[in-house]
Design an enzyme around this catalytic site. Structure first.
Site, PDB file in Angstrom:
ATOM      1  N   CYS A 141     -48.389  22.143 -39.219  1.00 26.31           N
ATOM      2  CA  CYS A 141     -48.802  21.492 -38.005  1.00 26.31           C
ATOM      3  C   CYS A 141     -48.476  19.944 -38.303  1.00 26.31           C
ATOM      4  CB  CYS A 141     -50.234  21.774 -37.981  1.00 26.31           C
ATOM      5  SG  CYS A 141     -51.292  20.869 -39.107  1.00 26.31           S
TER       6      CYS A 141
ATOM      7  N   ASP B 140     -53.699  30.029 -48.496  1.00 19.66           N
ATOM      8  CA  ASP B 140     -53.606  31.075 -49.524  1.00 19.66           C
ATOM      9  C   ASP B 140     -54.951  31.191 -49.998  1.00 19.66           C
ATOM     10  OD1 ASP B 140     -53.299  28.154 -50.001  1.00 19.66           O
ATOM     11  OD2 ASP B 140     -53.380  28.653 -52.034  1.00 19.66           O
ATOM     12  N   GLN B 141     -55.922  30.242 -49.996  1.00 17.85           N
ATOM     13  CA  GLN B 141     -57.323  30.183 -50.630  1.00 17.85           C
ATOM     14  C   GLN B 141     -58.215  31.120 -49.989  1.00 17.85           C
ATOM     15  OE1 GLN B 141     -58.046  28.856 -53.503  1.00 17.85           O
ATOM     16  NE2 GLN B 141     -56.098  28.549 -53.551  1.00 17.85           N
TER      17      GLN B 141
ATOM     18  N   ARG C 142     -58.498  18.351 -27.307  1.00 16.73           N
ATOM     19  CA  ARG C 142     -58.897  19.348 -28.105  1.00 16.73           C
ATOM     20  C   ARG C 142     -59.996  18.880 -28.757  1.00 16.73           C
ATOM     21  NH1 ARG C 142     -55.086  20.206 -32.886  1.00 16.73           N
ATOM     22  NH2 ARG C 142     -56.891  21.249 -33.362  1.00 16.73           N
TER      23      ARG C 142
ATOM     24  N   ASP D 164     -60.692  12.820 -41.449  1.00 21.17           N
ATOM     25  CA  ASP D 164     -60.960  12.752 -39.907  1.00 21.17           C
ATOM     26  C   ASP D 164     -61.113  11.319 -39.397  1.00 21.17           C
ATOM     27  OD1 ASP D 164     -60.116  15.376 -39.704  1.00 21.17           O
ATOM     28  OD2 ASP D 164     -62.019  16.231 -39.259  1.00 21.17           O
TER      29      ASP D 164
ATOM     30  N   LYS E 127     -67.415  19.750 -32.511  1.00 19.89           N
ATOM     31  CA  LYS E 127     -66.386  20.468 -32.548  1.00 19.89           C
ATOM     32  C   LYS E 127     -66.267  21.414 -33.741  1.00 19.89           C
ATOM     33  CE  LYS E 127     -62.107  19.513 -33.399  1.00 19.89           C
ATOM     34  NZ  LYS E 127     -61.136  20.307 -34.207  1.00 19.89           N
ATOM     35  N   ASN E 128     -66.201  21.071 -34.860  1.00 21.24           N
ATOM     36  CA  ASN E 128     -65.784  21.787 -36.085  1.00 21.24           C
ATOM     37  C   ASN E 128     -67.120  22.894 -36.234  1.00 21.24           C
ATOM     38  OD1 ASN E 128     -63.366  20.677 -36.093  1.00 21.24           O
ATOM     39  ND2 ASN E 128     -63.628  19.299 -37.901  1.00 21.24           N
TER      40      ASN E 128
ATOM     41  N   ARG F 292     -50.601  22.791 -44.445  1.00 21.93           N
ATOM     42  CA  ARG F 292     -51.821  23.676 -44.211  1.00 21.93           C
ATOM     43  C   ARG F 292     -51.864  25.150 -44.665  1.00 21.93           C
ATOM     44  NH1 ARG F 292     -54.887  20.855 -39.430  1.00 21.93           N
ATOM     45  NH2 ARG F 292     -56.796  21.482 -40.720  1.00 21.93           N
TER      46      ARG F 292
HETATM   47  C1  UD1 Z   1     -61.244  21.254 -41.630  1.00 24.71           C
HETATM   48  C2  UD1 Z   1     -61.507  20.490 -40.256  1.00 24.71           C
HETATM   49  C3  UD1 Z   1     -60.538  19.315 -39.922  1.00 24.71           C
HETATM   50  C4  UD1 Z   1     -60.512  18.473 -41.286  1.00 24.71           C
HETATM   51  C5  UD1 Z   1     -60.531  19.296 -42.582  1.00 24.71           C
HETATM   52  C6  UD1 Z   1     -60.709  18.534 -43.850  1.00 24.71           C
HETATM   53  C7  UD1 Z   1     -62.405  22.460 -38.992  1.00 24.71           C
HETATM   54  C8  UD1 Z   1     -62.040  23.239 -37.689  1.00 24.71           C
HETATM   55  N1  UD1 Z   1     -61.353  21.480 -39.330  1.00 24.71           N
HETATM   56  O1  UD1 Z   1     -59.781  22.014 -41.655  1.00 24.71           O
HETATM   57  O2  UD1 Z   1     -60.949  18.708 -38.816  1.00 24.71           O
HETATM   58  O3  UD1 Z   1     -59.663  17.402 -40.943  1.00 24.71           O
HETATM   59  O4  UD1 Z   1     -61.496  20.140 -42.692  1.00 24.71           O
HETATM   60  O5  UD1 Z   1     -61.971  17.908 -43.776  1.00 24.71           O
HETATM   61  O6  UD1 Z   1     -63.383  22.301 -39.373  1.00 24.71           O
HETATM   62  N2  UD1 Z   1     -55.860  24.169 -48.331  1.00 24.71           N
HETATM   63  C9  UD1 Z   1     -55.068  24.941 -49.111  1.00 24.71           C
HETATM   64  N3  UD1 Z   1     -55.104  26.348 -49.186  1.00 24.71           N
HETATM   65  C10 UD1 Z   1     -55.925  26.845 -48.239  1.00 24.71           C
HETATM   66  C11 UD1 Z   1     -56.629  25.969 -47.203  1.00 24.71           C
HETATM   67  C12 UD1 Z   1     -56.532  24.754 -47.526  1.00 24.71           C
HETATM   68  O7  UD1 Z   1     -54.125  24.360 -49.930  1.00 24.71           O
HETATM   69  O8  UD1 Z   1     -56.163  28.099 -48.293  1.00 24.71           O
HETATM   70  C13 UD1 Z   1     -55.541  22.625 -48.326  1.00 24.71           C
HETATM   71  C14 UD1 Z   1     -55.119  21.936 -47.038  1.00 24.71           C
HETATM   72  O9  UD1 Z   1     -53.559  22.261 -46.819  1.00 24.71           O
HETATM   73  C15 UD1 Z   1     -55.531  20.501 -47.132  1.00 24.71           C
HETATM   74  C16 UD1 Z   1     -56.895  20.857 -48.053  1.00 24.71           C
HETATM   75  O10 UD1 Z   1     -56.892  22.221 -48.463  1.00 24.71           O
HETATM   76  O11 UD1 Z   1     -54.555  19.897 -47.845  1.00 24.71           O
HETATM   77  C17 UD1 Z   1     -58.041  20.626 -47.201  1.00 24.71           C
HETATM   78  O12 UD1 Z   1     -57.960  21.570 -45.763  1.00 24.71           O
HETATM   79  P1  UD1 Z   1     -59.286  22.277 -45.512  1.00 24.71           P
HETATM   80  O13 UD1 Z   1     -60.419  21.736 -45.762  1.00 24.71           O
HETATM   81  O14 UD1 Z   1     -59.216  23.781 -45.508  1.00 24.71           O
HETATM   82  O15 UD1 Z   1     -59.009  21.933 -43.665  1.00 24.71           O
HETATM   83  P2  UD1 Z   1     -59.404  23.014 -42.652  1.00 24.71           P
HETATM   84  O16 UD1 Z   1     -60.708  23.749 -42.904  1.00 24.71           O
HETATM   85  O17 UD1 Z   1     -58.108  23.555 -42.119  1.00 24.71           O
END
Ligand code: UD1
Length: 421
Positions: free
Chosen positions: A117, A125-126, A397, A305, A22-23, A122
């Site tokens: 969520c 910002d990055q 999902r 996950d 999926k991802n 989540r």
């Molecule tokens: C993806 C996966 C999800 C998995 C997660 C972590 C998909 C579609 N989803 O989610 O199944 O659980 O990776 O392996 O691939 N963060 C920030 N700022 C940002 C972005 C992220 O602080 O701009 C933090 C998040 O809040 C979290 C951490 O970084 O604490 C990791 O998140 P991230 O790796 O971005 O997860 P997703 O890509 O949303």
């Protein structure tokens, strides 16, 4: 709303072919926006998240046809407003990763901010910081982020935190930027690697995916490709835990074992026999599971996950386990439900201490997020009596026909349509 009803006590045995991931699928769907032609994606899982992404691409002007094999024609994108609206982003956060491709190819994008969520705040910002480094002008207004640029340019950017979606978003944008980019402290997940491979097939020049530094030489255009999505390490891991806790024996055909080292070694720590065979991974559950210590980490560490599923495993192991969640701030929503099923779990900050019990007991429980839902089904398999899992739309999902797959492996499980939530 549907519910799933499980009778505990079965032993899972037989074979299962692991679905496309999926991802990986969601992000490669997004990548089709970077091209002007037709992209064909094969081995897609039939999941509501994948359908949501297809709907979003259609709203942006793509012609999208098919399901298991999806054709995405991006030729007509760009004429309408390039907006990812709230109603789609709120159901699936990965929608925000259309930002990078839209900005790089059309110079503009508007995306609803995802908000919180079930598993935490989540932020994105990055994603925004990285796109800004590439030359995006960013305005936050009325719950939306509006981005524009004349042309993105290459840049050096260091992520403050390791983010999978952030890495993918910025990498896609940089693929069409002018000049060279160097992204540091990037995520190393297999889905980042697969996306980079697909982008390179499209004509991008990306190296280093799978390490913590990715270098990208921007190109002028990308073309449509034909790509088969690789198997899902999390679906494989979830069924592996199913075999482990029921004392079963499963062959997980096509399981991506090279990407499952952390999960396999945690299963082995619990006394589960894992054998890599030519067709996939064979998992043989022991008579008595041993306790585990697990800490979630970015890849190649133990994946968040799989955390909920291993909390279930720990709940029926012989002693005291500890599971620590370091990726998401609020990802123990399954714990109160498991406690209602008789699990002995204590939460202290971001760690749970689990004392294994002989048997869980069936109860009516509520699914709260995707992987939590899967963990409750696993718990139902080893509980005495009947477990009813409500709000299974979370499950749909990310797991295709999980009840059919589990029944074929010996479980007594069914979906009751339209039952109340
Ligand atoms: C993806 C996966 C999800 C998995 C997660 C972590 C998909 C579609 N989803 O989610 O199944 O659980 O990776 O392996 O691939 N963060 C920030 N700022 C940002 C972005 C992220 O602080 O701009 C933090 C998040 O809040 C979290 C951490 O970084 O604490 C990791 O998140 P991230 O790796 O971005 O997860 P997703 O890509 O949303």
């Amino acid at each position: 709303m549907d519910k799933i009803v499980v009778q505990g006590g079965a032993t899972l045995s037989g074979e299962l072919r692991v679905n496309g991931a999926k991802n990986a699928a969601l992000l490669i769907q997004c990548a089709a926006l970077l091209t002007s032609g037709k992209t064909t994606l094969r081995h897609l899982p039939l999941l509501s998240d994948v359908r949501t992404m297809s709907r979003l691409l259609a709203r942006l002007g793509c012609r999208v046809t098919g399901e298991r094999t999806l054709e995405i024609d991006s030729q007509d994108v760009g004429s309408g407003d390039l907006e990812a609206p709230y109603d789609l982003v709120k159901t699936m956060r990965a929608s925000v990763t259309v930002m990078g491709p839209l900005l790089a190819r059309y110079g503009k994008a508007s995306v609803s901010l995802p908000g919180g969520c079930a598993i935490g705040a989540r932020p994105i910002d990055q994603h925004l910081k990285g796109l800004k480094a590439l030359g995006a002008e960013i305005l936050l207004e009325h719950g939306y982020v509006h981005l524009k640029t004349k042309r993105l340019h290459g840049a050096a950017f260091v992520f403050d935190t390791v983010t999978v979606g952030g890495t993918q978003n910025v990498m896609m944008a940089a693929a069409l930027a002018k000049g060279e980019s160097r992204l540091e402290n990037v995520a190393r997940e297999p889905e980042v690697q697969e996306l980079a491979q697909v982008l390179n097939k499209m004509g991008a020049k990306i190296s280093g995916a799978g390490t913590s530094v990715i270098e990208i030489q921007g190109v002028e255009e990308l073309v449509g490709v034909d790509h088969a999505i690789l198997p899902d390490r999390i679906e494989a891991g979830t069924f592996a835990v199913g075999a482990a806790i029921t004392g079963g024996d499963l062959l997980l055909r096509d399981a991506p074992v090279d990407h499952m080292h952390a999960v396999i070694s945690k299963l082995e720590e619990a006394g589960v026999q894992c054998v890599v065979e030519p067709e996939g991974l064979r998992v043989h559950g022991p008579e008595q599971l041993q306790p585990i210590d697990a800490v979630t980490k970015p890849h190649p560490g133990f994946p968040t996950d799989m955390q909920a599923q291993f909390v279930v495993l720990a709940s029926v192991a012989s002693g005291r386990s500890m599971v620590t969640e370091t990726i998401f701030e609020n990802r123990f929503m399954h714990v109160p439900e498991l406690q209602r099923m008789g699990a002995d779990i204590h939460i202290t900050g971001n760690t749970v201490v689990v004392r294994g019990v002989k048997k869980l007991s069936g109860a009516t429980v509520m699914a709260t997020d995707l992987r939590a839902s899967a963990s409750l089904i696993l718990a139902g398999l080893v509980a005495k009596g009947t477990t009813e899992i409500l709000r299974v739309y979370h499950l749909d999902r990310g797991y295709e026909a999980i009840e059919d797959k589990l029944s074929a492996l010996g479980a007594t499980i069914e979906r009751r349509k339209g039952a109340s939530s």
